[in-house]
Design a protein around this motif. Structure first.
Motif, PDB file in Angstrom:
ATOM      1  N   GLU A  63       9.255 -63.920 -70.025  1.00 15.07           N
ATOM      2  CA  GLU A  63       8.924 -64.363 -71.382  1.00 15.07           C
ATOM      3  C   GLU A  63       7.523 -63.942 -71.797  1.00 15.07           C
ATOM      4  OE1 GLU A  63       9.603 -67.071 -69.040  1.00 15.07           O
ATOM      5  OE2 GLU A  63      11.752 -66.790 -69.338  1.00 15.07           O
ATOM      6  N   ARG A  64       6.579 -63.935 -70.876  1.00 14.70           N
ATOM      7  CA  ARG A  64       5.189 -63.644 -71.213  1.00 14.70           C
ATOM      8  C   ARG A  64       4.767 -62.229 -70.866  1.00 14.70           C
ATOM      9  NH1 ARG A  64       1.823 -67.326 -68.209  1.00 14.70           N
ATOM     10  NH2 ARG A  64       0.153 -66.342 -69.372  1.00 14.70           N
ATOM     11  N   LEU A  65       5.647 -61.461 -70.255  1.00 12.89           N
ATOM     12  CA  LEU A  65       5.283 -60.122 -69.802  1.00 12.89           C
ATOM     13  C   LEU A  65       4.823 -59.232 -70.956  1.00 12.89           C
ATOM     14  CD1 LEU A  65       5.100 -58.243 -67.361  1.00 12.89           C
ATOM     15  CD2 LEU A  65       7.452 -57.562 -67.834  1.00 12.89           C
ATOM     16  N   GLU A  66       5.506 -59.278 -72.079  1.00 11.52           N
ATOM     17  CA  GLU A  66       5.174 -58.401 -73.197  1.00 11.52           C
ATOM     18  C   GLU A  66       3.738 -58.595 -73.678  1.00 11.52           C
ATOM     19  OE1 GLU A  66       6.920 -56.825 -77.448  1.00 11.52           O
ATOM     20  OE2 GLU A  66       7.846 -58.577 -76.522  1.00 11.52           O
ATOM     21  N   GLU A  67       3.262 -59.822 -73.667  1.00 10.09           N
ATOM     22  CA  GLU A  67       1.900 -60.071 -74.168  1.00 10.09           C
ATOM     23  C   GLU A  67       0.826 -59.487 -73.253  1.00 10.09           C
ATOM     24  OE1 GLU A  67       0.741 -64.545 -72.726  1.00 10.09           O
ATOM     25  OE2 GLU A  67       2.310 -64.353 -74.238  1.00 10.09           O
ATOM     26  N   THR A  68       1.182 -59.100 -72.027  1.00 13.27           N
ATOM     27  CA  THR A  68       0.204 -58.497 -71.116  1.00 13.27           C
ATOM     28  C   THR A  68       0.121 -56.985 -71.273  1.00 13.27           C
ATOM     29  OG1 THR A  68       1.715 -58.085 -69.257  1.00 13.27           O
ATOM     30  CG2 THR A  68       0.694 -60.283 -69.399  1.00 13.27           C
ATOM     31  N   LEU A  69       1.042 -56.387 -72.033  1.00 14.72           N
ATOM     32  CA  LEU A  69       1.125 -54.930 -72.108  1.00 14.72           C
ATOM     33  C   LEU A  69       0.296 -54.360 -73.255  1.00 14.72           C
ATOM     34  CD1 LEU A  69       4.953 -54.439 -71.527  1.00 14.72           C
ATOM     35  CD2 LEU A  69       3.105 -54.491 -69.839  1.00 14.72           C
ATOM     36  N   HIS A  70      -0.401 -53.283 -72.968  1.00  9.94           N
ATOM     37  CA  HIS A  70      -1.122 -52.525 -73.985  1.00  9.94           C
ATOM     38  C   HIS A  70      -0.093 -51.870 -74.910  1.00  9.94           C
ATOM     39  CE1 HIS A  70      -3.499 -49.139 -75.598  1.00  9.94           C
ATOM     40  NE2 HIS A  70      -4.547 -49.942 -75.401  1.00  9.94           N
ATOM     41  N   ASP A  93      -9.246 -64.552 -66.931  1.00  8.13           N
ATOM     42  CA  ASP A  93      -8.296 -63.874 -67.815  1.00  8.13           C
ATOM     43  C   ASP A  93      -7.569 -62.755 -67.071  1.00  8.13           C
ATOM     44  OD1 ASP A  93      -6.923 -63.284 -70.203  1.00  8.13           O
ATOM     45  OD2 ASP A  93      -8.462 -61.836 -70.808  1.00  8.13           O
ATOM     46  N   LEU A  94      -8.287 -62.009 -66.229  1.00  8.33           N
ATOM     47  CA  LEU A  94      -7.663 -60.942 -65.447  1.00  8.33           C
ATOM     48  C   LEU A  94      -6.661 -61.522 -64.459  1.00  8.33           C
ATOM     49  CD1 LEU A  94      -7.310 -58.035 -64.516  1.00  8.33           C
ATOM     50  CD2 LEU A  94      -9.374 -58.310 -63.115  1.00  8.33           C
ATOM     51  N   THR A  95      -7.046 -62.541 -63.723  1.00 11.35           N
ATOM     52  CA  THR A  95      -6.111 -63.123 -62.755  1.00 11.35           C
ATOM     53  C   THR A  95      -4.920 -63.772 -63.453  1.00 11.35           C
ATOM     54  OG1 THR A  95      -7.489 -65.107 -62.589  1.00 11.35           O
ATOM     55  CG2 THR A  95      -7.797 -63.409 -60.904  1.00 11.35           C
ATOM     56  N   ALA A  96      -5.116 -64.345 -64.639  1.00 12.21           N
ATOM     57  CA  ALA A  96      -3.997 -64.922 -65.383  1.00 12.21           C
ATOM     58  C   ALA A  96      -3.021 -63.831 -65.817  1.00 12.21           C
ATOM     59  CB  ALA A  96      -4.510 -65.692 -66.599  1.00 12.21           C
ATOM     60  N   THR A  97      -3.547 -62.685 -66.235  1.00 13.10           N
ATOM     61  CA  THR A  97      -2.693 -61.555 -66.609  1.00 13.10           C
ATOM     62  C   THR A  97      -1.881 -61.093 -65.408  1.00 13.10           C
ATOM     63  OG1 THR A  97      -4.227 -60.856 -68.331  1.00 13.10           O
ATOM     64  CG2 THR A  97      -2.690 -59.185 -67.519  1.00 13.10           C
ATOM     65  N   LEU A  98      -2.513 -60.981 -64.261  1.00 14.60           N
ATOM     66  CA  LEU A  98      -1.810 -60.544 -63.056  1.00 14.60           C
ATOM     67  C   LEU A  98      -0.801 -61.584 -62.589  1.00 14.60           C
ATOM     68  CD1 LEU A  98      -4.809 -58.899 -61.218  1.00 14.60           C
ATOM     69  CD2 LEU A  98      -2.925 -57.741 -62.413  1.00 14.60           C
ATOM     70  N   ASP A  99      -1.089 -62.861 -62.781  1.00 16.90           N
ATOM     71  CA  ASP A  99      -0.131 -63.912 -62.415  1.00 16.90           C
ATOM     72  C   ASP A  99       1.174 -63.779 -63.196  1.00 16.90           C
ATOM     73  OD1 ASP A  99      -1.765 -64.997 -60.498  1.00 16.90           O
ATOM     74  OD2 ASP A  99      -2.525 -66.609 -61.789  1.00 16.90           O
ATOM     75  N   VAL A 100       1.092 -63.332 -64.444  1.00 14.01           N
ATOM     76  CA  VAL A 100       2.310 -63.109 -65.238  1.00 14.01           C
ATOM     77  C   VAL A 100       3.175 -62.053 -64.557  1.00 14.01           C
ATOM     78  CG1 VAL A 100       3.205 -62.246 -67.455  1.00 14.01           C
ATOM     79  CG2 VAL A 100       1.266 -63.838 -67.417  1.00 14.01           C
ATOM     80  N   TRP A 101       2.549 -61.016 -64.012  1.00 19.75           N
ATOM     81  CA  TRP A 101       3.299 -59.958 -63.329  1.00 19.75           C
ATOM     82  C   TRP A 101       3.904 -60.449 -62.016  1.00 19.75           C
ATOM     83  CZ3 TRP A 101       4.300 -54.702 -64.360  1.00 19.75           C
ATOM     84  CH2 TRP A 101       3.946 -54.324 -65.647  1.00 19.75           C
TER      85      TRP A 101
END
Length: 128
Positions: free
Chosen positions: A23-30, A9-17
């Motif tokens: 398109e998916r950046l917003e879902e990674t933000l606190h 999950d952490l590496t998937a979040t970083l892959d978005v960055w």
């Protein structure tokens, strides 16, 4: 040896960055995300909505070569260094992340943008 705290999950979040698409950046933000840093001699401080507008504008430019330089994770917190090499600039972004019940979320992005002619010095100080 793989750090057990660095999960898929952490590496998937970083892959978005790393991805040039936003398109998916917003879902990674606190929900309390903020970005701050230096670019073109200016100090920049942006909340979540301002940062997303900026990211969408930047996505219209040719993609840069992005890579994750390092990741450190301990329990529910993590930090990662993202490097982007554009044709004229080099951007270094340090992300701080927190894991909650809904997954990893980026809390802050602290960045610096330098001209490619400016040498970058990597320096790590070991903790004792």
């Amino acid at each position: 040896m793989k750090d057990i705290d660095i999960d898929c999950d952490l590496t998937a979040t970083l892959d978005v960055w790393k991805d040039a698409r936003t398109e998916r950046l917003e879902e990674t933000l606190h929900r309390d995300f903020c970005a701050m840093g230096m670019e073109a001699g200016l100090y920049i401080h942006a909340d979540k909505e301002t940062y997303l507008r900026f990211a969408r504008q930047m996505a219209t430019q040719p993609p840069t070569g992005s890579e994750i330089d390092w990741i450190e994770a301990k329990g529910r917190v993590a930090a990662a260094c993202l490097r982007e090499n554009g044709p004229e600039t080099r951007r270094t972004t340090i992300l701080s992340l927190m894991r909650s019940d809904i997954g990893w979320r980026v809390v802050t992005a602290t960045f610096s943008v330098e001209e490619r002619a400016t040498p970058t010095v990597a320096h790590r100080v070991p903790l004792q």
